[in-house]
Design a protein around this motif. Structure first.
Motif, PDB file in Angstrom:
ATOM      1  N   ARG A 267      53.334  65.768  62.427  1.00 58.84           N
ATOM      2  CA  ARG A 267      52.715  64.450  62.579  1.00 58.84           C
ATOM      3  C   ARG A 267      53.625  63.570  63.426  1.00 58.84           C
ATOM      4  O   ARG A 267      54.842  63.553  63.238  1.00 58.84           O
ATOM      5  CB  ARG A 267      52.497  63.807  61.206  1.00 58.84           C
TER       6      ARG A 267
ATOM      7  N   SER B 292      46.217  65.200  61.240  1.00 55.64           N
ATOM      8  CA  SER B 292      47.666  65.191  60.977  1.00 55.64           C
ATOM      9  C   SER B 292      47.967  64.978  59.497  1.00 55.64           C
ATOM     10  O   SER B 292      49.018  64.457  59.136  1.00 55.64           O
ATOM     11  CB  SER B 292      48.350  64.101  61.810  1.00 55.64           C
TER      12      SER B 292
ATOM     13  N   GLY C   2      52.395  64.766  70.073  1.00 53.02           N
ATOM     14  CA  GLY C   2      50.996  64.514  69.712  1.00 53.02           C
ATOM     15  C   GLY C   2      50.081  64.558  70.914  1.00 53.02           C
ATOM     16  O   GLY C   2      48.943  65.044  70.829  1.00 53.02           O
TER      17      GLY C   2
ATOM     18  N   GLY D   3      48.864  71.321  66.480  1.00 56.65           N
ATOM     19  CA  GLY D   3      49.991  71.575  65.597  1.00 56.65           C
ATOM     20  C   GLY D   3      49.900  72.860  64.807  1.00 56.65           C
ATOM     21  O   GLY D   3      50.738  73.101  63.928  1.00 56.65           O
TER      22      GLY D   3
END
Length: 228
Positions: free
Chosen positions: A40, A50, A109, A162
């Motif tokens: 995150r 996230s 991100g 991610g």
């Protein structure tokens, strides 16, 4: 602690890890990452992308690592925000190749979400301007990857949300500018069909965006960078 995304829903109770070094990240994900864990940044993503029971916060890794003032090549930690890059480099005559709707997102991100900007039609998405990355993985530890070296990991991480590992560092090229301002042209369109046609007609503009007022008219904004 309780976490949420840009839309403030859902709210999730999470155990948050905030490692400050690459070695610490690898240790955390190899110990904790076999279960539910997600990296995150600044929490500007939509929905629950996230959010998890275990969250690895990357914002302590927010360093400039190197910069080539001849080519514009910047290497930085993935927890660095776009705002910090803009604040540091716009006064020096450099700009990000792609900027999303907010500058309060991290480099990691931006890559994980493969964000786009108002110049998408000309310059593509954010990840197209990334040349190399370092990614911490559960299986292989720290991996340096690019389009030539471990290309499958590189391409899966760009837009991978991610799920391939934790992005720790990235190298990208900033674009030179002569001014921090842009020259804007505003064109009014009578309807949606005309607005789409105007977007096509102005495809050469560096940046373009259409805003629609369903109670009134459609306005098309196109902007060219001041140095074009």
């Amino acid at each position: 602690m309780k976490l949420h995304g840009w839309g403030r829903y859902p709210v999730v109770d999470s155990t948050v890890f905030s490692p400050a070094t690459a070695a610490a990240v690898v240790e955390v994900i190899q110990q904790e990452g076999q279960g539910e864990m997600i990296p995150r940044g600044l929490g500007r993503s939509y929905g629950d992308s996230s959010l998890a029971s275990n969250v690895l916060q990357t914002t302590q890794m927010d360093h400039f690592l190197s910069f080539d003032d001849a080519s514009g090549e910047l290497c930085c930690s993935a927890g660095l925000s776009l705002a910090e890059i803009l604040d540091s480099f716009v006064p020096r005559g450099w700009f990000l190749p792609v900027t999303p709707g907010t500058r309060f997102v991290t480099i990691g991100g931006a890559i994980a979400s493969d964000v786009h900007g108002k110049n998408h039609h000309r310059d593509g998405s954010f990840s197209e301007h990334i040349s190399t990355m370092k990614v911490a993985t559960v299986s292989d530890g720290l991996v340096a990857c690019s389009r030539q070296q471990f290309p499958e990991l590189f391409h899966a991480t760009c837009g991978g949300m991610g799920l391939t590992g934790v992005i720790l560092e990235a190298t990208l090229n900033l674009k030179p500018i002569r001014s921090s301002t842009i020259q804007e042209t505003t064109i009014k369109a009578a309807n949606l069909e005309e607005a789409v046609a105007l977007l096509d007609d102005n495809h050469s503009a560096q940046y373009s965006v259409a805003w629609i007022d369903c109670l009134s008219t459609c306005l098309l904004y196109t902007s060219d960078a001041a140095d074009d």
